[in-house]
Design a protein around this motif. Structure first.
Motif, PDB file in Angstrom:
ATOM      1  N   LEU A  44       0.782  -0.461   0.025  1.00  0.00           N
ATOM      2  CA  LEU A  44      -0.652  -0.127  -0.008  1.00  0.00           C
ATOM      3  C   LEU A  44       1.205   1.239   0.358  1.00  0.00           C
ATOM      4  N   PHE A  45       2.206   1.157   0.833  1.00  0.00           N
ATOM      5  CA  PHE A  45       3.269   2.457   0.814  1.00  0.00           C
ATOM      6  C   PHE A  45       3.352   2.641  -0.551  1.00  0.00           C
ATOM      7  N   LEU A  46       3.923   1.445  -1.169  1.00  0.00           N
ATOM      8  CA  LEU A  46       4.361   1.515  -2.543  1.00  0.00           C
ATOM      9  C   LEU A  46       3.520   2.254  -3.654  1.00  0.00           C
ATOM     10  N   GLN A  47       2.127   1.881  -3.610  1.00  0.00           N
ATOM     11  CA  GLN A  47       0.928   2.511  -4.562  1.00  0.00           C
ATOM     12  C   GLN A  47       0.466   3.749  -4.029  1.00  0.00           C
ATOM     13  N   GLU A  48       0.348   4.135  -2.732  1.00  0.00           N
ATOM     14  CA  GLU A  48       0.812   5.701  -2.355  1.00  0.00           C
ATOM     15  C   GLU A  48       1.552   6.869  -2.311  1.00  0.00           C
ATOM     16  N   ASP A  49       0.930   7.702  -2.707  1.00  0.00           N
ATOM     17  CA  ASP A  49       2.118   8.812  -2.728  1.00  0.00           C
ATOM     18  C   ASP A  49       1.758   9.805  -2.104  1.00  0.00           C
ATOM     19  N   HIS A  50       0.929   9.903  -0.792  1.00  0.00           N
ATOM     20  CA  HIS A  50       0.878  10.627   0.099  1.00  0.00           C
ATOM     21  C   HIS A  50       1.447  10.132   1.609  1.00  0.00           C
ATOM     22  N   GLY A  51       1.642   9.037   1.185  1.00  0.00           N
ATOM     23  CA  GLY A  51       2.068   8.191   2.806  1.00  0.00           C
ATOM     24  C   GLY A  51       1.796   7.695   3.539  1.00  0.00           C
ATOM     25  N   GLU A  52       0.327   8.586   4.445  1.00  0.00           N
ATOM     26  CA  GLU A  52      -0.224   7.939   6.407  1.00  0.00           C
ATOM     27  C   GLU A  52      -1.250   7.243   5.182  1.00  0.00           C
ATOM     28  N   VAL A  53      -1.384   5.807   5.924  1.00  0.00           N
ATOM     29  CA  VAL A  53      -1.964   5.390   5.775  1.00  0.00           C
ATOM     30  C   VAL A  53      -2.884   4.091   6.957  1.00  0.00           C
ATOM     31  N   SER A  54      -4.453   3.597   6.711  1.00  0.00           N
ATOM     32  CA  SER A  54      -5.300   3.060   7.774  1.00  0.00           C
ATOM     33  C   SER A  54      -6.019   2.775   7.438  1.00  0.00           C
ATOM     34  N   GLY A  55      -6.673   1.826   8.115  1.00  0.00           N
ATOM     35  CA  GLY A  55      -7.262   0.689   7.711  1.00  0.00           C
ATOM     36  C   GLY A  55      -7.756  -0.606   8.527  1.00  0.00           C
ATOM     37  N   VAL A  56      -8.093  -1.645   7.662  1.00  0.00           N
ATOM     38  CA  VAL A  56      -8.348  -3.298   8.389  1.00  0.00           C
ATOM     39  C   VAL A  56      -8.472  -4.236   7.876  1.00  0.00           C
ATOM     40  N   TYR A  57      -7.458  -5.112   7.707  1.00  0.00           N
ATOM     41  CA  TYR A  57      -7.559  -6.095   7.223  1.00  0.00           C
ATOM     42  C   TYR A  57      -7.616  -7.552   8.419  1.00  0.00           C
ATOM     43  N   PHE A  62      -9.624 -11.480   8.909  1.00  0.00           N
ATOM     44  CA  PHE A  62      -8.575 -12.243   8.643  1.00  0.00           C
ATOM     45  C   PHE A  62     -10.037 -13.412   8.817  1.00  0.00           C
ATOM     46  N   SER A  63     -10.101 -14.877   8.975  1.00  0.00           N
ATOM     47  CA  SER A  63     -11.232 -15.330   9.258  1.00  0.00           C
ATOM     48  C   SER A  63     -11.085 -15.846  11.134  1.00  0.00           C
ATOM     49  N   ASP A  64     -10.056 -15.807  12.012  1.00  0.00           N
ATOM     50  CA  ASP A  64     -10.107 -16.144  13.457  1.00  0.00           C
ATOM     51  C   ASP A  64      -9.659 -14.742  13.569  1.00  0.00           C
ATOM     52  N   GLY A  65      -9.926 -13.180  12.738  1.00  0.00           N
ATOM     53  CA  GLY A  65      -9.749 -12.429  13.841  1.00  0.00           C
ATOM     54  C   GLY A  65      -9.395 -10.499  13.031  1.00  0.00           C
ATOM     55  N   GLU A  66      -8.751  -9.699  13.211  1.00  0.00           N
ATOM     56  CA  GLU A  66      -8.398  -8.480  12.050  1.00  0.00           C
ATOM     57  C   GLU A  66      -7.345  -7.903  12.405  1.00  0.00           C
ATOM     58  N   VAL A  67      -6.960  -7.309  11.842  1.00  0.00           N
ATOM     59  CA  VAL A  67      -5.947  -6.542  12.148  1.00  0.00           C
ATOM     60  C   VAL A  67      -5.947  -4.803  11.388  1.00  0.00           C
ATOM     61  N   SER A  68      -6.219  -4.280  12.867  1.00  0.00           N
ATOM     62  CA  SER A  68      -6.677  -2.518  12.464  1.00  0.00           C
ATOM     63  C   SER A  68      -4.887  -1.859  12.050  1.00  0.00           C
ATOM     64  N   TYR A  69      -4.732  -0.948  10.828  1.00  0.00           N
ATOM     65  CA  TYR A  69      -2.997  -0.359  11.163  1.00  0.00           C
ATOM     66  C   TYR A  69      -3.920   1.382  11.094  1.00  0.00           C
ATOM     67  N   HIS A  70      -2.722   2.133  11.519  1.00  0.00           N
ATOM     68  CA  HIS A  70      -2.433   3.172  11.388  1.00  0.00           C
ATOM     69  C   HIS A  70      -0.927   4.098  10.956  1.00  0.00           C
ATOM     70  N   SER A  71      -0.720   5.078   9.660  1.00  0.00           N
ATOM     71  CA  SER A  71       0.206   5.086  10.243  1.00  0.00           C
ATOM     72  C   SER A  71       0.531   6.845  10.387  1.00  0.00           C
ATOM     73  N   VAL A  72       2.495   6.422  11.074  1.00  0.00           N
ATOM     74  CA  VAL A  72       2.128   8.373  11.447  1.00  0.00           C
ATOM     75  C   VAL A  72       3.489   8.779  10.264  1.00  0.00           C
ATOM     76  N   LYS A  73       4.049   9.172  10.214  1.00  0.00           N
ATOM     77  CA  LYS A  73       5.087   9.982   9.718  1.00  0.00           C
ATOM     78  C   LYS A  73       5.690  10.609  11.442  1.00  0.00           C
ATOM     79  N   VAL A  74       7.156   9.825  11.029  1.00  0.00           N
ATOM     80  CA  VAL A  74       8.264  10.296  12.245  1.00  0.00           C
ATOM     81  C   VAL A  74       8.892  11.431  11.639  1.00  0.00           C
ATOM     82  N   ALA A  75       9.693  10.988  10.498  1.00  0.00           N
ATOM     83  CA  ALA A  75      10.705  11.920   9.762  1.00  0.00           C
ATOM     84  C   ALA A  75      10.296  11.962   7.894  1.00  0.00           C
ATOM     85  N   ASP A  76      11.392  12.806   7.705  1.00  0.00           N
ATOM     86  CA  ASP A  76      10.958  13.129   5.883  1.00  0.00           C
ATOM     87  C   ASP A  76      10.782  11.718   5.521  1.00  0.00           C
ATOM     88  N   SER A  77      11.664  10.366   5.641  1.00  0.00           N
ATOM     89  CA  SER A  77      10.931   9.378   5.347  1.00  0.00           C
ATOM     90  C   SER A  77      10.476   8.015   5.307  1.00  0.00           C
TER      91      SER A  77
END
Length: 127
Positions: free
Chosen positions: A61-74, A76-91
């Motif tokens: 997702l980071f390779l496809q996105e240009d703006h950087g910060e992403v979030s969402g939920v994946y 699975f059959s027995d659970g789910e993973v939520s994710y959220h990104s925060v910019k720490v430095a330039d890259s």
């Protein structure tokens, strides 16, 4: 006195039955322990697989996105993973993964994604 065998068969039978019961109870306890270990191992392997899959999909997702910060939920059959990104430095981005599985406490993992290297460079789990 040596040839007197009255009362000999009952104590012998009792000892044999007691020995058989002890051996069977030991085997049963080992069986129960092995089943418990297998169940815990399967749960841990699922958790590792869910974190690894979420991390790889987030990298894509980071390779496809240009703006950087992403979030969402994946999901699975027995659970789910939520994710959220925060910019720490330039890259550099810190991605927080929260894994929620059925009947288990939530586990948090942190991944650090480097835009220049185009991959996750560090991984930490918080229990």
């Amino acid at each position: 006195m040596i040839r007197n065998e009255k009362g000999f068969s009952y104590p012998l039978t009792f000892c044999v039955l007691l020995l058989a019961f002890v051996v069977l109870s030991i085997h049963f306890e080992l069986y129960i322990s092995e089943k418990r270990i297998i169940k815990e191992s399967v749960t841990m392997l699922k958790q590792e697989y869910y974190f690894l899959s979420a991390m790889q999909w987030t990298e894509e997702l980071f390779l496809q996105e240009d703006h950087g910060e992403v979030s969402g939920v994946y999901s699975f059959s027995d659970g789910e993973v939520s994710y959220h990104s925060v910019k720490v430095a330039d890259s550099l981005y810190r991605v927080t993964f929260n894994l929620a599985m059925k009947n288990l406490p939530e586990i948090t993992g942190f991944g650090y994604y480097d835009k220049e290297l185009k991959k996750m460079i560090k991984w930490n789990e918080k229990n």
